[in-house]
Design a protein around this motif. Structure first.
Motif: not given
Length: 317
Positions: A210-213, A216-226, A233-239, A309-314
């Motif tokens: 989910x984008x957080x302006x 300036x990060x895409x905040x990550x949620x795993x199995x529906x939980x932030x 601290x929230x875990x996030x990705x730049x790309x 940080x870069x996250x790549x999801x297959x």
């Protein structure tokens, strides 16, 4: 000064210079015995050595430790439709990383994109171990570096094995791992569409961004939980790159009789690049196991990444 005095001064100066050169060859700028970090990542990244750590990604393993300091985070499908993480470090190392879990066949092909990486993992099934031994990487499971691993007391096994990376034969290069992949940080491509969230689903796992302006990060949620760091601290990705891949059965399985899926990272397909609150349609190509993966716009232009940080999801096709 006499000729003899000139010769004596020149000899003394030469001796000092030789001592300086010898000293420079023995220690880094901090006197640690390691080469100093490069201030020119573009000139050294092609040969940068990375540390890849296989990390648990089920609910009892969260929050993970040290994941926020990875340069690249891969999310791949494993047995029973669950997900597991391969975190790649190069620019920085946290003091502790984990929980560490076992390696998979997918990791061996994926990591061929790096120049002889170091792979930290808890172990692997016996049939896969010969392939790991043959792979062009430096394997450091607990059997190789027992002092580098420890069991935490707050979680049950197998979700409590952690790595102290300073105790393995690896030193961070100070360069970004994304550059070792042939990728670059830079401005976004033209176009794109506004996007505030994206979810990738495996049979038994979900990874959402989910984008957080504000951050300036895409905040990550795993199995529906932030997702959060071990400090809360929230875990996030730049790309974020959602890479469309073929996931097929392999010749391996787990003790419960579940087949271990193999993710094909050589080939080509579609991708979605998320950065700066926008989504960009893309193509990915990787011509062989020794080649990097290129991400381009539909008309063939390279897509650069937002710094961070870069996250790549297959994503299975």
């Amino acid at each position: 000064m006499s000729a003899a005095g000139v010769r004596t001064s020149a000899a003394a100066l030469l001796a000092v210079l030789l001592l300086i050169v010898a000293g420079a060859g023995c220690t880094g700028g901090d006197g640690s015995g390691r080469a100093p970090r490069s201030s020119d990542p573009a000139g050294t990244a092609a040969g940068a050595k990375v540390l890849a750590v296989k990390i648990d990604n089920v609910a009892p393993a969260r929050p993970q430790t040290g994941l926020e300091r990875a340069d690249v985070v891969y999310v791949e499908q494993v047995e029973a439709g669950l997900s597991r993480i391969l975190a790649v470090y190069s620019s920085d190392l946290p003091p502790v990383i984990g929980p560490v879990r076992s390696a998979r066949e997918t990791d061996l092909e994926l990591l061929r994109q790096f120049d002889r990486p170091t792979l930290a993992f808890s172990g692997a099934q016996s049939k896969l171990l010969p392939a790991i031994d043959r792979a062009p990487l430096d394997a450091v499971p607990p059997s190789v570096a027992p002092r580098a691993y420890f069991r935490g007391s707050e979680r049950p096994a197998p979700h409590n094995l952690y790595l102290r990376p300073e105790r393995i034969p690896y030193t961070a290069s100070g360069t970004e791992a994304v550059e070792a992949l042939g990728l670059r940080f830079g401005p976004p491509p033209p176009g794109g569409r506004a996007e505030d969230s994206r979810t990738v689903r495996f049979p038994s796992a979900r990874t959402a961004f989910t984008w957080s302006a504000e951050r300036e990060r895409w905040l990550v949620a795993l199995d529906g939980t932030p997702a959060r760091t071990s400090e809360g601290e929230p875990l996030g990705a730049a790309t974020v790159i959602v890479q469309d891949v073929t996931v097929r059965p392999s010749t391996y399985g787990d003790r419960s009789g579940n087949n271990t899926p193999f993710t094909e990272t050589v080939g080509s397909g579609s991708a979605l690049v998320l950065r700066d609150g926008k989504a960009y349609e893309a193509r990915w190509t990787r011509s062989g196991a020794d080649a990097d993966t290129a991400f381009t716009t539909p008309d063939g232009e390279r897509i650069d990444l937002a710094s961070g940080p870069l996250w790549i999801v297959y994503e299975p096709r």
